[in-house]
Design an enzyme around this catalytic site. Structure first.
Site, short mmCIF file in Angstrom:
data_model
loop_
_atom_site.label_atom_id
_atom_site.label_comp_id
_atom_site.label_asym_id
_atom_site.label_seq_id
_atom_site.Cartn_x
_atom_site.Cartn_y
_atom_site.Cartn_z
N LYS A 68 9.38 7.80 -1.95
CA LYS A 68 8.51 7.25 -3.60
C LYS A 68 8.18 8.27 -4.82
O LYS A 68 7.66 7.58 -5.41
CB LYS A 68 6.83 7.20 -3.07
CG LYS A 68 7.06 5.77 -1.50
CD LYS A 68 5.62 5.75 -1.12
CE LYS A 68 5.46 5.01 -0.11
NZ LYS A 68 4.33 4.48 0.60
N ASP A 78 3.25 9.65 0.26
CA ASP A 78 3.59 8.89 1.80
C ASP A 78 5.35 8.69 2.14
O ASP A 78 5.50 8.68 0.80
CB ASP A 78 2.78 8.47 2.53
CG ASP A 78 2.67 7.10 1.70
OD1 ASP A 78 2.38 7.14 0.75
OD2 ASP A 78 3.12 5.76 2.62
N GLY A 120 0.51 -1.08 0.13
CA GLY A 120 -0.34 0.03 -0.13
C GLY A 120 1.06 1.31 -0.42
O GLY A 120 1.90 1.06 0.22
N THR A 121 -0.29 2.21 -0.84
CA THR A 121 0.54 3.66 -0.94
C THR A 121 -0.27 4.70 -1.14
O THR A 121 -1.48 4.25 -1.12
CB THR A 121 2.12 3.33 -1.67
OG1 THR A 121 2.42 4.36 -1.39
CG2 THR A 121 1.35 3.81 -3.12
N THR A 122 0.75 6.21 -1.19
CA THR A 122 -0.55 7.18 -1.90
C THR A 122 0.17 8.03 -2.37
O THR A 122 1.62 9.17 -1.44
CB THR A 122 -1.21 8.09 -0.34
OG1 THR A 122 -1.84 6.99 0.07
CG2 THR A 122 -2.02 8.61 -0.75
#
Length: 237
Positions: free
Chosen positions: A48, A32, A15-17
């Site tokens: 990222k 994030d 997961g990530t944003t």
């Protein structure tokens, strides 16, 4: 024991944003910093947002290994492209290279990407390249597991021709909301501003982000929590 081995051998959720936003004069990318492997946080301060050229950057989500190898290949091809033409590659060229790699290897890659940058021909541009290798030019793009919580937020908060400060505040606010709601997003917020003047990187620590409903304020240690809570009066016999 068998159930533990099944958990270890099961596919890991990643997961990530990541967010890309255009504004009046350029683009802003944000992300994030939590890299998760299932329930385990492998890196709490990862970056990222990867540089491809002086004027084009890439937001990575999904498998960290897949997104890193795609960015390495594209950076190499763009370097060759720049030497052959004698001028920097455009954002569209970079995005289409990523689209080609993602589409041709769609059965092996697990990565969603957002390309953002500025060039003298078209100005600031954002391209979303989700799983499968589709390419979509958008005024803003969101990706990763945290994006689930942001579609309604962007419908409400997005507006065309924002200033640079308005766009950056929107990105930081959106990522902080995703961090509050999505267990796979967390850490700090990093932003990259790209315009005709160059590139500016900004860093927002977790204790400076806005708090959302039912969120607890950041604490340095368990002792801070215990000292801040009201202790009951001692019993007297």
């Amino acid at each position: 024991m068998d159930s533990m081995m099944n958990d270890l051998n099961s596919p890991h959720s990643m997961g990530t944003t990541i967010i890309g936003v255009t504004y009046d004069g350029g683009v802003i990318l944000g992300a994030d910093s939590r890299t998760s492997t299932g329930l385990y946080v492998a890196n709490r301060a990862s970056d990222k947002i990867t540089q491809l050229t002086d004027n084009v950057y890439l937001c990575r989500s999904g498998s960290a290994a897949d997104s890193q190898i795609v960015s390495d290949y594209v950076r190499h091809f763009l370097h060759q492209h720049t030497m052959q033409l004698g001028q920097p590659a455009t954002v569209k060229v970079a995005a289409n290279l990523i689209r080609m790699l993602s589409y041709n290897n769609k059965n092996m890659l697990q990565t969603g990407l957002i390309v953002g940058g500025w060039d003298k021909y078209e100005g600031g541009k954002i391209y979303g390249i989700p799983l499968g290798g589709t390419i979509v030019e958008q005024p803003f793009a969101i990706g990763g597991s945290g994006s689930t919580y942001l579609y309604g937020f962007f419908d409400q908060e997005w507006k065309d021709r924002m200033t640079k400060d308005e766009a950056e505040k929107l990105v930081v606010k959106a990522v902080s909301l995703a961090i509050a709601r999505d267990g796979a997003s967390g850490g700090v917020v990093r932003t990259v501003i790209i315009n005709s003047e160059g590139v500016t990187r900004n860093f927002y620590p977790g204790d400076t982000l806005p708090l959302w409903h039912e969120e607890l304020p950041p604490q340095n240690s368990l002792l801070d929590i215990l000292s801040s809570s009201s202790s009951p009066d001692p019993m007297v016999s």
